[in-house]
Structures are given as C-alpha cells and as structure tokens.
Motif scaffolding. Structure first.
Motif, PDB file in Angstrom:
ATOM      1  N   UNK A  92     -10.275 -41.403  -4.550  1.00 37.19           N
ATOM      2  CA  UNK A  92     -11.544 -41.000  -5.165  1.00 37.19           C
ATOM      3  C   UNK A  92     -11.799 -41.765  -6.461  1.00 37.19           C
ATOM      4  N   UNK A  93     -10.726 -41.942  -7.257  1.00 35.57           N
ATOM      5  CA  UNK A  93     -10.891 -42.729  -8.497  1.00 35.57           C
ATOM      6  C   UNK A  93     -11.331 -44.151  -8.189  1.00 35.57           C
ATOM      7  N   UNK A  94     -10.729 -44.702  -7.128  1.00 32.25           N
ATOM      8  CA  UNK A  94     -11.106 -46.063  -6.757  1.00 32.25           C
ATOM      9  C   UNK A  94     -12.550 -46.120  -6.283  1.00 32.25           C
ATOM     10  N   UNK A  95     -12.948 -45.060  -5.529  1.00 29.23           N
ATOM     11  CA  UNK A  95     -14.333 -45.030  -5.051  1.00 29.23           C
ATOM     12  C   UNK A  95     -15.333 -44.763  -6.182  1.00 29.23           C
ATOM     13  N   UNK A  96     -14.905 -43.956  -7.188  1.00 29.40           N
ATOM     14  CA  UNK A  96     -15.811 -43.605  -8.283  1.00 29.40           C
ATOM     15  C   UNK A  96     -15.789 -44.614  -9.426  1.00 29.40           C
ATOM     16  N   UNK A  97     -14.914 -45.589  -9.353  1.00 31.17           N
ATOM     17  CA  UNK A  97     -14.815 -46.556 -10.450  1.00 31.17           C
ATOM     18  C   UNK A  97     -16.104 -47.344 -10.611  1.00 31.17           C
ATOM     19  N   UNK A  98     -16.637 -47.837  -9.481  1.00 38.22           N
ATOM     20  CA  UNK A  98     -17.874 -48.626  -9.562  1.00 38.22           C
ATOM     21  C   UNK A  98     -19.065 -47.775  -9.995  1.00 38.22           C
ATOM     22  N   UNK A  99     -19.286 -46.550  -9.410  1.00 38.08           N
ATOM     23  CA  UNK A  99     -20.373 -45.716  -9.940  1.00 38.08           C
ATOM     24  C   UNK A  99     -20.196 -45.354 -11.412  1.00 38.08           C
ATOM     25  N   UNK A 100     -18.924 -45.166 -11.834  1.00 39.70           N
ATOM     26  CA  UNK A 100     -18.687 -44.869 -13.247  1.00 39.70           C
ATOM     27  C   UNK A 100     -19.102 -46.034 -14.126  1.00 39.70           C
ATOM     28  N   UNK A 101     -18.769 -47.241 -13.678  1.00 39.52           N
ATOM     29  CA  UNK A 101     -19.160 -48.418 -14.458  1.00 39.52           C
ATOM     30  C   UNK A 101     -20.684 -48.524 -14.534  1.00 39.52           C
ATOM     31  N   UNK A 102     -21.351 -48.280 -13.385  1.00 38.81           N
ATOM     32  CA  UNK A 102     -22.809 -48.319 -13.395  1.00 38.81           C
ATOM     33  C   UNK A 102     -23.378 -47.241 -14.315  1.00 38.81           C
ATOM     34  N   UNK A 103     -22.777 -46.043 -14.248  1.00 40.56           N
ATOM     35  CA  UNK A 103     -23.256 -44.955 -15.118  1.00 40.56           C
ATOM     36  C   UNK A 103     -23.046 -45.299 -16.584  1.00 40.56           C
ATOM     37  N   UNK A 104     -21.919 -45.954 -16.892  1.00 38.77           N
ATOM     38  CA  UNK A 104     -21.685 -46.361 -18.279  1.00 38.77           C
ATOM     39  C   UNK A 104     -22.696 -47.402 -18.724  1.00 38.77           C
ATOM     40  N   UNK A 105     -23.020 -48.324 -17.843  1.00 40.66           N
ATOM     41  CA  UNK A 105     -24.053 -49.305 -18.188  1.00 40.66           C
ATOM     42  C   UNK A 105     -25.398 -48.613 -18.421  1.00 40.66           C
ATOM     43  N   UNK A 106     -25.722 -47.630 -17.543  1.00 42.86           N
ATOM     44  CA  UNK A 106     -26.961 -46.882 -17.742  1.00 42.86           C
ATOM     45  C   UNK A 106     -26.938 -46.107 -19.058  1.00 42.86           C
ATOM     46  N   UNK A 107     -25.774 -45.524 -19.378  1.00 42.68           N
ATOM     47  CA  UNK A 107     -25.656 -44.799 -20.645  1.00 42.68           C
ATOM     48  C   UNK A 107     -25.860 -45.740 -21.819  1.00 42.68           C
ATOM     49  N   UNK A 108     -25.261 -46.943 -21.736  1.00 43.33           N
ATOM     50  CA  UNK A 108     -25.448 -47.919 -22.810  1.00 43.33           C
ATOM     51  C   UNK A 108     -26.918 -48.293 -22.957  1.00 43.33           C
ATOM     52  N   UNK A 109     -27.587 -48.521 -21.799  1.00 42.64           N
ATOM     53  CA  UNK A 109     -29.007 -48.869 -21.851  1.00 42.64           C
ATOM     54  C   UNK A 109     -29.832 -47.708 -22.417  1.00 42.64           C
ATOM     55  N   UNK A 110     -29.483 -46.482 -21.999  1.00 41.12           N
ATOM     56  CA  UNK A 110     -30.210 -45.319 -22.509  1.00 41.12           C
ATOM     57  C   UNK A 110     -29.963 -45.106 -24.004  1.00 41.12           C
ATOM     58  N   UNK A 111     -28.735 -45.431 -24.446  1.00 38.03           N
ATOM     59  CA  UNK A 111     -28.460 -45.318 -25.876  1.00 38.03           C
ATOM     60  C   UNK A 111     -29.300 -46.308 -26.673  1.00 38.03           C
ATOM     61  N   UNK A 112     -29.456 -47.522 -26.121  1.00 35.78           N
ATOM     62  CA  UNK A 112     -30.315 -48.492 -26.800  1.00 35.78           C
ATOM     63  C   UNK A 112     -31.760 -47.985 -26.846  1.00 35.78           C
ATOM     64  N   UNK A 113     -32.229 -47.477 -25.688  1.00 34.58           N
ATOM     65  CA  UNK A 113     -33.592 -46.936 -25.668  1.00 34.58           C
ATOM     66  C   UNK A 113     -33.726 -45.770 -26.636  1.00 34.58           C
ATOM     67  N   UNK A 114     -32.667 -44.932 -26.697  1.00 37.15           N
ATOM     68  CA  UNK A 114     -32.702 -43.802 -27.616  1.00 37.15           C
ATOM     69  C   UNK A 114     -32.769 -44.269 -29.064  1.00 37.15           C
ATOM     70  N   UNK A 115     -32.027 -45.346 -29.373  1.00 33.68           N
ATOM     71  CA  UNK A 115     -32.081 -45.882 -30.733  1.00 33.68           C
ATOM     72  C   UNK A 115     -33.492 -46.351 -31.069  1.00 33.68           C
ATOM     73  N   UNK A 116     -34.131 -47.096 -30.102  1.00 24.13           N
ATOM     74  CA  UNK A 116     -35.518 -47.530 -30.335  1.00 24.13           C
ATOM     75  C   UNK A 116     -36.447 -46.314 -30.436  1.00 24.13           C
ATOM     76  N   UNK A 117     -36.175 -45.293 -29.595  1.00 26.13           N
ATOM     77  CA  UNK A 117     -37.026 -44.105 -29.630  1.00 26.13           C
ATOM     78  C   UNK A 117     -36.906 -43.396 -30.978  1.00 26.13           C
ATOM     79  N   UNK A 118     -35.652 -43.322 -31.490  1.00 26.56           N
ATOM     80  CA  UNK A 118     -35.469 -42.681 -32.783  1.00 26.56           C
ATOM     81  C   UNK A 118     -36.181 -43.459 -33.886  1.00 26.56           C
ATOM     82  N   UNK A 119     -36.103 -44.791 -33.799  1.00 20.81           N
ATOM     83  CA  UNK A 119     -36.797 -45.602 -34.802  1.00 20.81           C
ATOM     84  C   UNK A 119     -38.306 -45.380 -34.714  1.00 20.81           C
ATOM     85  N   UNK A 120     -38.830 -45.394 -33.463  1.00 22.55           N
ATOM     86  CA  UNK A 120     -40.276 -45.175 -33.298  1.00 22.55           C
ATOM     87  C   UNK A 120     -40.664 -43.771 -33.763  1.00 22.55           C
ATOM     88  N   UNK A 121     -39.797 -42.799 -33.448  1.00 23.26           N
ATOM     89  CA  UNK A 121     -40.086 -41.431 -33.862  1.00 23.26           C
ATOM     90  C   UNK A 121     -40.092 -41.309 -35.376  1.00 23.26           C
TER      91      UNK A 121
END
Length: 281
Positions: A92-121
């Motif tokens: 299961x860890x081996x199967x979830x490794x790739x989705x976890x990496x994708x989720x981490x990339x999405x989290x990183x992208x969302x954190x960047x968007x959140x930073x821009x959102x906070x600045x705009x806010x």
C-alpha cells in the motif's frame, strides 16, 4: 539331700532366669518390630509424599509445556499474520507513494496560491481602510464645499443686490439734475467701492473653494497618521511571519533529528520537506 535341694533351687532359678530372659527377649523383639513397622510406615508415607510432590511438579510442568506450546503456536500465527500485514502495508505504501507525491505537489501549489491570496487579501484590506479614510475625507470636503457654496450664494446675492442698487442709482441720476447728480455720483463711488470689496471677498471664496490650506494641512496630517498606523501593522505582521517561519524550520530540524536517531534515512520519505524562508534572508 542338700545337693539335691540346691540343684532343684538352681533348676528353678535357671527356669526363672530363662523365662525372664525369654520374656525380655520377646519384649525387645516386640519393640524392635514396632520400631521397624513405624519406620516402614514413616518411610512409606515420606515416599508417598515425595512421589505425590514430584507427580504434581511433573503434571504442572507438562501443563506449562502444553500451554507454552499453544502460546508459541499462537505467536507463530500472529507472526505470520503480522508478516502478511507488513507485506500488505508495504504494498500500500508503494502504491500510495506516487499519489502522496502528487498531493504534496498540489499542497505546495496551493500554499503558493494561498500566499498570493493572503497578499491580495491584505492589499484589499489596506485598500478598504484607505477607502474609508478617503470617504471620510471626501465627506469633510463635501461639507466644506457646501459651506463655501452657501457663502458663495450669499455673496452672489449681495452682488446682485449691489448691481440692482447701482442700476437704480444710475436711473435716478439720469432722471435728476443739478445738485442731486453730484450727490448720486458720490453715492455711486461708495457703491463701487463696496462692490470692489465684495468682488475681492468673492475671489477669496473662489480660491478657498478650490482647496483650503488649512483643510490641506488637516488632510495631510490624517493621511500621515493612517500611513504610520498601516506601517506599524505591516511591521507587526512581518514579525509574526518571521516567528512562524522560524517555528516551522525548527520543527523540520527536530523531525530530521528524530529520523536520524531512529536510523531512518531522509531519502526514505520520498519527498523533501519545504523549509519556509525567514524574513530578511
């Protein structure tokens, strides 16, 4: 006769002594037999106690061995079950490794968007605050403008009144002659002087209606106070951001130290933790 008498006494004495000896021997044998019987009973009882004791120990050991065998079989079953679970978890860890990496990339992208959102806010909040200040200043200026318009209307009314008086005086001068003409000319000069004063006041009102220096000074002071307050707020938020970034980096360092202490390489995570940049670096 004496020898026969004493031989008979000797025989009687021998018989008595022999009987006593036999009696004593019989008593000794009976005591011996009773002691032997008692010793045999004691030995048999001790042997029976020891036999029962060792039988109990043997039975307990057999029961303990049987219990330990059952526990060992149960532990082997649990071990096999845990091995299967371990294999399943690794899969299961081996199967979830790739989705976890994708989720981490999405989290990183969302954190960047959140930073821009906070600045705009934050920018929107600052703009709203400046808009409120500007609206208040606009209301103040509108009130001052209304006051100046009222003063201007009053001056216009006075000017019109003066023009009417002036026109009336000219008509009277045209109709009258002689001494009244001279008097009217003097009145005309006085009215012209008053008119000039009113026009000067009117020009001052027009100049003040464009922008009053006192109002400009008041607006400038208000704007400086607002800017100082916003700068202080920005500095406070920057300090809070720096503290949060430092706490995040300290947490990452502690996490890495714990992994090294448990002998887990950082490469096994499958990703690299994102360290927050500290303000000013």
């Amino acid at each position: 006769e004496i020898e026969a008498k004493y031989a008979k006494k000797m025989q009687v004495l021998r018989d008595e002594l022999d009987l006593r000896r036999k009696t004593e021997i019989h008593e000794v044998e009976e005591r011996k037999n009773s002691q032997i019987s008692e010793l045999m009973r004691n030995h048999e009882k001790a042997f029976s106690d020891i036999k029962n004791y060792y039988n109990d120990i043997t039975l307990k050991n057999l029961a303990l061995i049987s219990l330990l065998k059952e526990q060992m079989e149960e532990m082997k079953k649990r071990e096999n079950h845990l091995e299967k679970e371990k294999a399943d978890v690794l899969l299961q860890n081996k199967q979830l490794k790739e989705p976890l990496q994708q989720a981490q990339e999405q989290v990183s992208e969302l954190q960047k968007k959140l930073a821009h959102y906070e600045k705009d806010k934050e920018a929107l909040t600052n703009t709203k605050a400046r808009l409120k200040v500007t609206q208040k200043e606009l209301k103040d200026l509108q009130w001052e403008h209304e006051v100046l318009e009222q003063r201007f209307s009053k001056v216009q009314a006075e000017r019109d009144e003066l023009y009417q008086k002036f026109t009336k005086a000219i008509n009277e001068v045209q109709q009258k002659t002689g001494f009244k003409n001279l008097l009217l000319e003097r009145k005309l000069k006085g009215l012209l002087s008053v008119l000039e004063k009113k026009e000067v006041e009117l020009s001052e009102v027009f100049a003040a209606s464009n922008l009053d220096p006192s109002a400009l000074s008041l607006v400038s002071h208000k704007l400086e106070d607002v800017l100082n307050s916003k700068n202080a707020t920005i500095k406070d938020l920057q300090l809070q951001l720096a503290r949060v970034c430092k706490a995040h980096n300290d947490m990452l360092q502690t996490f890495e130290a714990k992994l090294m202490a448990f002998g887990i390489p950082l490469d096994n995570l499958g990703f690299k933790p994102l360290a927050s940049p500290v303000l000013g670096q």
